[in-house]
Motif scaffolding. Structure first.
Motif, PDB file in Angstrom:
ATOM      1  N   GLY A   1      18.020  -7.584   5.907  1.00  0.00           N
ATOM      2  CA  GLY A   1      17.760  -8.988   6.239  1.00  0.00           C
ATOM      3  C   GLY A   1      17.471  -9.779   4.977  1.00  0.00           C
ATOM      4  O   GLY A   1      16.316 -10.148   4.717  1.00  0.00           O
TER       5      GLY A   1
ATOM      6  N   SER B   1      10.910 -11.930  -5.238  1.00  0.00           N
ATOM      7  CA  SER B   1       9.699 -11.121  -5.475  1.00  0.00           C
ATOM      8  C   SER B   1      10.052  -9.733  -6.011  1.00  0.00           C
ATOM      9  O   SER B   1       9.231  -9.098  -6.664  1.00  0.00           O
ATOM     10  CB  SER B   1       8.873 -10.992  -4.194  1.00  0.00           C
ATOM     11  OG  SER B   1       9.633 -10.381  -3.174  1.00  0.00           O
TER      12      SER B   1
ATOM     13  N   ASP C   1      12.913  -3.307   1.933  1.00  0.00           N
ATOM     14  CA  ASP C   1      12.294  -4.608   2.188  1.00  0.00           C
ATOM     15  C   ASP C   1      12.946  -5.178   3.448  1.00  0.00           C
ATOM     16  O   ASP C   1      14.080  -5.657   3.410  1.00  0.00           O
ATOM     17  CB  ASP C   1      12.542  -5.527   0.977  1.00  0.00           C
ATOM     18  CG  ASP C   1      12.094  -6.964   1.228  1.00  0.00           C
ATOM     19  OD1 ASP C   1      11.550  -7.240   2.313  1.00  0.00           O
ATOM     20  OD2 ASP C   1      12.288  -7.800   0.317  1.00  0.00           O
TER      21      ASP C   1
ATOM     22  N   LYS D   1       6.017 -13.257   9.184  1.00  0.00           N
ATOM     23  CA  LYS D   1       7.257 -14.024   9.300  1.00  0.00           C
ATOM     24  C   LYS D   1       7.651 -14.079  10.772  1.00  0.00           C
ATOM     25  O   LYS D   1       7.499 -15.102  11.413  1.00  0.00           O
ATOM     26  CB  LYS D   1       8.371 -13.385   8.475  1.00  0.00           C
ATOM     27  CG  LYS D   1       8.234 -13.620   6.985  1.00  0.00           C
ATOM     28  CD  LYS D   1       9.510 -13.246   6.247  1.00  0.00           C
ATOM     29  CE  LYS D   1       9.543 -13.825   4.844  1.00  0.00           C
ATOM     30  NZ  LYS D   1       8.409 -13.441   3.998  1.00  0.00           N
TER      31      LYS D   1
ATOM     32  N   ASN E   1       7.093  -8.125   7.260  1.00  0.00           N
ATOM     33  CA  ASN E   1       6.082  -9.177   7.280  1.00  0.00           C
ATOM     34  C   ASN E   1       5.906  -9.694   8.709  1.00  0.00           C
ATOM     35  O   ASN E   1       6.626 -10.615   9.110  1.00  0.00           O
ATOM     36  CB  ASN E   1       6.521 -10.371   6.413  1.00  0.00           C
ATOM     37  CG  ASN E   1       6.319 -10.138   4.943  1.00  0.00           C
ATOM     38  OD1 ASN E   1       5.753  -9.130   4.546  1.00  0.00           O
ATOM     39  ND2 ASN E   1       6.767 -11.075   4.135  1.00  0.00           N
TER      40      ASN E   1
ATOM     41  N   GLY F   1       1.355  -9.600   0.687  1.00  0.00           N
ATOM     42  CA  GLY F   1       2.781  -9.939   0.635  1.00  0.00           C
ATOM     43  C   GLY F   1       3.572  -8.744   0.154  1.00  0.00           C
ATOM     44  O   GLY F   1       3.042  -7.636   0.058  1.00  0.00           O
ATOM     45  N   HIS F   2       4.823  -9.041  -0.149  1.00  0.00           N
ATOM     46  CA  HIS F   2       5.809  -8.015  -0.367  1.00  0.00           C
ATOM     47  C   HIS F   2       6.060  -7.642  -1.812  1.00  0.00           C
ATOM     48  O   HIS F   2       5.793  -8.397  -2.702  1.00  0.00           O
ATOM     49  CB  HIS F   2       7.144  -8.579   0.139  1.00  0.00           C
ATOM     50  CG  HIS F   2       7.641  -7.854   1.305  1.00  0.00           C
ATOM     51  ND1 HIS F   2       7.182  -8.096   2.557  1.00  0.00           N
ATOM     52  CD2 HIS F   2       8.532  -6.854   1.399  1.00  0.00           C
ATOM     53  CE1 HIS F   2       7.819  -7.297   3.393  1.00  0.00           C
ATOM     54  NE2 HIS F   2       8.636  -6.541   2.712  1.00  0.00           N
TER      55      HIS F   2
ATOM     56  N   THR G   1      17.465  -4.098   0.904  1.00  0.00           N
ATOM     57  CA  THR G   1      16.971  -5.149   1.796  1.00  0.00           C
ATOM     58  C   THR G   1      17.637  -5.052   3.164  1.00  0.00           C
ATOM     59  O   THR G   1      18.866  -4.933   3.251  1.00  0.00           O
ATOM     60  CB  THR G   1      17.258  -6.545   1.189  1.00  0.00           C
ATOM     61  OG1 THR G   1      16.839  -6.555  -0.167  1.00  0.00           O
ATOM     62  CG2 THR G   1      16.522  -7.642   1.948  1.00  0.00           C
TER      63      THR G   1
ATOM     64  N   THR H   1      17.193 -12.760   2.129  1.00  0.00           N
ATOM     65  CA  THR H   1      16.648 -14.112   2.255  1.00  0.00           C
ATOM     66  C   THR H   1      17.764 -15.141   2.426  1.00  0.00           C
ATOM     67  O   THR H   1      17.636 -16.064   3.233  1.00  0.00           O
ATOM     68  CB  THR H   1      15.808 -14.443   0.999  1.00  0.00           C
ATOM     69  OG1 THR H   1      14.914 -13.351   0.766  1.00  0.00           O
ATOM     70  CG2 THR H   1      15.026 -15.720   1.168  1.00  0.00           C
TER      71      THR H   1
ATOM     72  N   PHE I   1      12.130 -18.733   6.409  1.00  0.00           N
ATOM     73  CA  PHE I   1      12.204 -17.912   7.615  1.00  0.00           C
ATOM     74  C   PHE I   1      11.040 -18.353   8.500  1.00  0.00           C
ATOM     75  O   PHE I   1      10.156 -19.084   8.052  1.00  0.00           O
ATOM     76  CB  PHE I   1      12.054 -16.425   7.272  1.00  0.00           C
ATOM     77  CG  PHE I   1      13.335 -15.752   6.857  1.00  0.00           C
ATOM     78  CD1 PHE I   1      14.499 -15.908   7.613  1.00  0.00           C
ATOM     79  CD2 PHE I   1      13.391 -14.949   5.734  1.00  0.00           C
ATOM     80  CE1 PHE I   1      15.686 -15.290   7.226  1.00  0.00           C
ATOM     81  CE2 PHE I   1      14.569 -14.325   5.355  1.00  0.00           C
ATOM     82  CZ  PHE I   1      15.717 -14.501   6.103  1.00  0.00           C
TER      83      PHE I   1
HETATM   84  C1  LIG Z   1      13.732 -10.403   2.277  1.00  0.00           C
HETATM   85  C2  LIG Z   1      12.412 -10.961   1.788  1.00  0.00           C
HETATM   86  N1  LIG Z   1      11.578 -10.171   1.110  1.00  0.00           N
HETATM   87  C3  LIG Z   1      10.385 -10.619   0.642  1.00  0.00           C
HETATM   88  C4  LIG Z   1       9.991 -11.919   0.856  1.00  0.00           C
HETATM   89  C5  LIG Z   1       8.677 -12.376   0.302  1.00  0.00           C
HETATM   90  O1  LIG Z   1       7.796 -12.693   1.337  1.00  0.00           O
HETATM   91  P1  LIG Z   1       6.205 -12.770   1.135  1.00  0.00           P
HETATM   92  O2  LIG Z   1       5.972 -13.348  -0.198  1.00  0.00           O
HETATM   93  O3  LIG Z   1       5.752 -13.611   2.272  1.00  0.00           O
HETATM   94  O4  LIG Z   1       5.695 -11.375   1.255  1.00  0.00           O
HETATM   95  C6  LIG Z   1      10.839 -12.790   1.555  1.00  0.00           C
HETATM   96  C7  LIG Z   1      10.484 -14.193   1.795  1.00  0.00           C
HETATM   97  O5  LIG Z   1      11.193 -14.955   2.397  1.00  0.00           O
HETATM   98  C8  LIG Z   1      12.080 -12.286   2.046  1.00  0.00           C
HETATM   99  O6  LIG Z   1      12.939 -13.075   2.708  1.00  0.00           O
END
Ligand SMILES: Cc1ncc(COP(=O)(O)O)c(C=O)c1O
Length: 504
Positions: A251, A201, A278, A310, A307, A169-170, A249, A253, A102
């Motif tokens: 959006g 994650s 998320d 992103k 994020n 991060g997430h 979620t 990945t 992304f």
């Molecule tokens: C939907 C989603 N959640 C979580 C993440 C993890 O991102 P980060 O490790 O940068 O927090 C991503 C990474 O692309 C993602 O697309």
């Protein structure tokens, strides 16, 4: 008798060493100006660079000595090595021709914010450790939450229990905030849910929290629906398990699909389950009112995260999580040794160390503050809308060529597409594209369909860039199509021959 060991500091030559600092303030200003110019030229002329690096593993070992220098080197020598040693091994994430993963946030005000943060260099684990660090974070996360139209309960300024916190991060926090985690027999029965499209994650957070995390099937739009959650909960309850958590979620990945919060939220309420949302990538788009219908049902969530590193012009790393009741976090993480206590604790400003797993934290809100003030809400909206528009343009280019098909809906700045036919054609196409090196894409496999993801990533991307990327994809597809026609021809001929000899 044992001889005393000489202590070097008692040696006059060591104690009174007159060695100048490696870089004095004048040199810092001069080198700093050069570095800022280098950065600006790098970003403005980034289109001229091949987006994919051209090096093999270990390339740097040939270029850098195995040991650190004994004696100081002139910084001019270090500077020269940026182009010689570093840049050849860089994948240029901010090139308009980089379409992997992304978007990774970047902007000049954000870079300046990180520079100042590095200079202040505080470790903001408590309000007292550097009040500005905590207070700016409280204000900017409220600004951001309000820009996204999050329910007021998520803001510091509402009840005093809710609020935002900046994380690296997430994904890991909600698991660890469940108030009963310390009871081992309960833990053994806990089961959390997420969709088969959620980011890796989330699964990892299950591993870290040592709880089961079930991946649930999504519908034909890659969206997690209420029915799938209901069935899973009933199944698990009948086995004596305790459903406790859902990570939805907004959006995903793979294809930027959206789980159905209006269906999932009430189920979580009914079952007393923690609902985390998320919205790492797509959440930034909620700054534009026309995208907010995708977060209908957000009021059911306990935590929500995006994020900005992103898709909101802020450099990695800056992830924001909002929570409605921060006392649950504080209860889970509160350790209070005497050296971290202060007389203003609990008097209106959070001690953010209780809101996260690590103790230390950087002054990250500076870059968010610099960016938000420099762009304003309208600037951020324009940036998001431009990327969405470019994604739509790219989708149209694909649809004009009958060899391609688009996978999933193009909603944000991501387009998933493939060559019609077997997965192997699209796999070959990606090999061709990466070998070519002028643009960069990554694949995803969704419901066994191999697809390529083209994300609009750079702030500077324009229509010409998208047309350029499409022309590279088209010429690589020409080669793959020819290759497959040839092998299809051979295969058909072989099949015909076998038929002729009666072996088929
Ligand atoms: C939907 C989603 N959640 C979580 C993440 C993890 O991102 P980060 O490790 O940068 O927090 C991503 C990474 O692309 C993602 O697309």
């Amino acid at each position: 008798m044992v001889k005393p060991i000489p202590i070097p500091f008692q040696d006059r030559t060591v104690r009174e060493s007159t060695k100048a600092p490696a870089m004095n303030s004048e040199q810092f200003c001069e080198n700093g100006r050069k570095m800022v110019e280098y950065i600006s030229t790098y970003l403005e002329k980034i289109r001229e660079r091949r987006v994919v690096h051209n090096v093999a593993p270990g390339y740097m070992q040939q270029l850098i000595p195995a040991e650190a220098p004994q004696e100081p080197e002139d910084f001019a020598e270090v500077f020269k090595d940026i182009d010689k040693i570093i840049m050849p091994g860089v994948t240029h994430w901010h090139s308009p021709r980089f379409h992997g993963y992304f978007a990774a946030g970047n902007s000049y005000p954000s870079i300046l914010g990180d520079m100042l943060s590095d200079a202040i260099g505080c470790i903001g684990f408590s309000w007292a450790s550097s009040p500005a660090c905590t207070e700016l974070e409280v204000i900017t996360t409220d600004w951001l939450g309000s820009m996204l139209a999050l329910p007021e309960e998520f803001l510091h300024r509402s009840t005093g229990r809710g609020g935002g916190v900046i994380q690296v991060g997430h994904g890991r926090e909600p698991i660890n905030t469940y108030p009963q985690l310390d009871e081992m027999e309960i833990m053994a029965k806990l089961v959390g849910y997420t969709s088969d499209q959620s980011n890796s994650s989330v699964g990892r957070s299950g591993l870290l929290g040592a709880v089961r995390m079930r991946k649930l099937n999504t519908d034909s739009k890659f969206s997690l629906r209420g029915e799938a959650l209901k069935v899973a909960i009933e199944e698990d309850k009948s086995k004596g398990l305790i459903p406790f958590f859902l990570c939805a979620t907004l959006g995903t990945t793979g294809t930027c699909a959206f789980d159905n919060l209006e269906e999932l939220g009430p189920i979580c309420k009914e079952e007393d389950m923690w609902l985390h949302i998320d919205a790492a990538y797509a959440g930034s788009a909620f700054v534009c009112p026309e995208f907010r219908h995708f977060m209908k049902g957000v009021e059911h969530a306990d935590t929500f995260s995006i994020n900005p590193h992103k898709w909101m012009l802020v450099n990695f790393d800056l992830s924001v999580m909002w929570i409605k009741d921060s006392s649950l976090l504080v209860d889970a993480f509160n350790v209070d040794p005497i050296y971290l206590r202060h007389e203003n604790a609990g008097k209106g400003a959070p001690d953010y160390r209780h809101w996260q797993i690590p103790l230390g934290r950087r002054f990250r809100s500076l870059k968010l503050w610099f960016m938000l003030r420099s762009y304003g809400v309208t600037g951020v909206q324009a940036y998001i809308r431009k990327h969405v528009h470019l994604a739509k343009e790219f989708e149209q280019m694909l649809l004009n060529d009958t060899r391609f098909e688009v996978v999933g809906d193009v909603i944000m700045g991501l387009v998933c597409f493939r060559l019609k036919g077997s997965n192997s054609r699209t796999e070959r196409l990606l090999q061709e594209i990466l070998q070519d090196g002028r643009i960069y894409l990554i694949p995803a496999i969704v419901h066994n369909i191999y697809t390529l993801r083209l994300a609009i990533c750079a702030e500077r991307t324009n229509l010409d860039d998208i047309a350029f990327s499409f022309s590279v994809i088209r010429s690589c597809s020409d080669r793959v199509t020819k290759e497959f026609q040839a092998t299809d021809g051979t295969r058909q001929a072989v099949t015909q021959q076998t038929r002729n000899v009666g072996l088929d």
